[in-house]
Design a protein around this motif. Structure first.
Motif: not given
Length: 522
Positions: A388-410
């Motif tokens: 609700a805080c983002v304007s219509p047409g606004g964008n969202l960028v979420v950082e993924l956990a790609r470089y967390l070495v503890d996490l398995r591919p699944e």
């Protein structure tokens, strides 16, 4: 005891550096609408960005450094962290980045930044610089008028008074050099945390380090991280060795943070190192470069290490930030003199801890932001309230956990799927035409997706977060159990048992504060 793979405990409960490369937030935002209402005071279009868990200011600095490539805009960065130590590090980092070249040279600034930002131990001159800057900031925080005069880019108005008091206490702890290393024995804290994390694998830590680097980080795109620099960081916490190794012996107090622990049925405030001991600070500035020659390989091996690439990128970043807003060459030998308001055309607003779920109650935040950035450790806060805080047409960028070495591919795939689900529930759809990325997930908002039952007239204060002040003395806490932490990424939006995310700290890895200083009782 052996820590099982996939536990995520190496990430810690507090994030001190980014686990993804720095972004130019203008490139991630919708293009400037020429018909949009410009800021009346500065006569330039505004870009309002809300960042959750950005921790080290890398996105903000890169955005300022690249601003000359875009039409002029005024930036309003709204930063929300889950601890005040991260806010204090933001302020210290920007104070270094924006220091006048006449007072501190470019090389000196970039080297000081790298050590403060990514090293557990500092050289004495850098430690003295931190103490001086911390003393200055501690004196400015309780005086809004002086703060606005000396740091016009900074706004603390959204913080609660008790949070400002605690922020001042953080700076006082940083500036208290008279207590010596025993006030924050970083080397012992680092080793204790590493022993508890590795368990029975501690004696084989070199092999564990090589496995995590080659089979995980290298396979996920961070091939430039060299074995020797990664081993050194895993063993000592020193990521960037810019001088002789014997020069690094002063604890970096900016990496200290407090937590509430359960001890004999009571909750006590403890200070220790609760940050990352698995991935390291190499990803933020060290695996990508505008100068492709830095990424060149010879016989299949990178010719530059991640530390060298980081130093080059940070130096260029500070050079561009220093040049931004100053007189620029126009045509011929003429210079385009910019008004003072244009030279300081950005503001960093720090929001109250724990206010992510209540921002939409305030009319000034409803539909305000053209861009929302969420770090992987704050994904569980993504919901219709933030949408609700983002304007219509606004964008969202979420950082993924790609470089967390503890996490398995699944687990990485499950995390990405959960991010997409949360984004959809918040009113976002995947960006059309966006390049596939394993590091960031990008979405776009269309229409009005305010949560049902929202009363726009409500003006409520955000829920207070837990704030810890500085300890007065060092004592051990035997048998302490960790309190819930919010720093590590979650695969579910439901609260989880913190003991599965953050290990119970060893006895020697804690310092506690006097109960009178615990702001929870305020």
């Amino acid at each position: 005891m052996t820590t099982p793979a996939g536990s995520g405990t190496g990430f810690g409960s507090v994030c001190w550096w980014g686990l993804s490369p720095a972004l130019d937030l203008q490139a991630e935002s919708p293009p400037v609408d020429p018909d949009s209402q410009a800021d009346t005071a500065h006569k330039t279009p505004e870009l309002d960005v809300l960042l959750l868990g950005s921790v080290d200011g890398r996105h903000l600095l890169r955005t300022l450094a690249r601003a000359a490539l875009w039409p002029r805009r005024r930036f309003n960065f709204y930063v929300l962290e889950n601890n005040l130590e991260a806010v204090a590090r933001h302020m210290l980092i920007f104070s270094l980045a924006l220091e006048e070249p006449e007072k501190m040279g470019l090389r000196e600034r970039s080297e000081a930044f790298l050590e403060v930002w990514g090293n557990a131990l500092l050289r004495p001159p850098v430690a003295a610089l931190v103490r001086a800057q911390a003393e200055r900031l501690a004196n400015l925080v309780p005086e809004p008028d002086r703060l606005a005069e000396q740091l016009p880019w900074l706004s603390l108005r959204a913080l609660k008074f008790r949070e400002r008091d605690a922020l001042e206490a953080v700076f006082r702890f940083w500036s208290g050099g008279e207590k010596g290393p025993e006030a924050f024995p970083m080397s012992r804290l680092w080793d204790s945390r590493l022993r508890h994390y590795l368990g029975s694998r501690y004696d084989a830590r070199r092999g564990v380090s090589d496995w995590d680097l080659r089979m995980k980080l290298h396979d996920r795109g961070a091939q430039v991280i060299h074995t020797q620099e990664f081993r050194r960081w895993r063993d000592t916490g020193v990521a960037f060795e810019l001088r002789d190794s014997s020069a690094y012996h002063v604890p970096n107090r900016t990496l200290a943070s407090g937590r509430l622990l359960s001890h004999r049925g009571e909750r006590v405030a403890a200070r220790g190192y609760w940050g990352d001991i698995a991935t390291g600070p190499f990803v933020a500035f060290g695996i990508e470069a505008d100068d492709q020659s830095l990424l060149r390989t010879s016989n299949g091996q990178p010719v530059k290490t991640a530390g060298e690439i980081t130093q080059h990128n940070v130096t260029e970043l500070f050079r561009e930030v220093a040049a931004w807003g100053r007189p620029r060459a126009a045509q011929g030998d003429k210079e385009e003199e910019l008004p003072a308001s244009a030279r300081e055309s950005f503001t960093v607003h720090f929001l109250a801890l724990g206010s992510a779920q209540t921002l939409h109650h305030k009319r000034c935040y409803q539909g305000r932001f053209q861009l929302l950035y969420v770090a992987c450790g704050m994904v569980h806060l993504l919901g219709p309230e933030l949408g609700a805080c983002v304007s219509p047409g606004g964008n969202l960028v979420v950082e993924l956990a790609r470089y967390l070495v503890d996490l398995r591919p699944e687990q990485l795939q499950a995390f990405s799927a959960r991010v997409s689900e949360l984004a959809r529930e918040a009113g976002f759809a995947p960006q059309t035409g966006a390049s596939p990325s394993e590091t960031f997930a990008r979405f776009c908002k269309s229409g009005d997706s305010a949560p049902s039952g929202l009363d726009p007239a409500v003006e409520s204060e955000p829920a207070p977060g837990e704030v810890l002040a500085c300890p007065l003395e060092v004592v051990s806490v035997p048998g302490a159990d960790p309190a819930p932490a919010t720093g590590s990424p979650r695969l579910s939006s439901q609260p989880q048992d913190s003991s599965a995310e953050v290990p119970a700290p060893p006895q020697e890895a804690l310092t506690t504060e006097s109960p009178a200083q615990n702001l929870e009782s305020a």
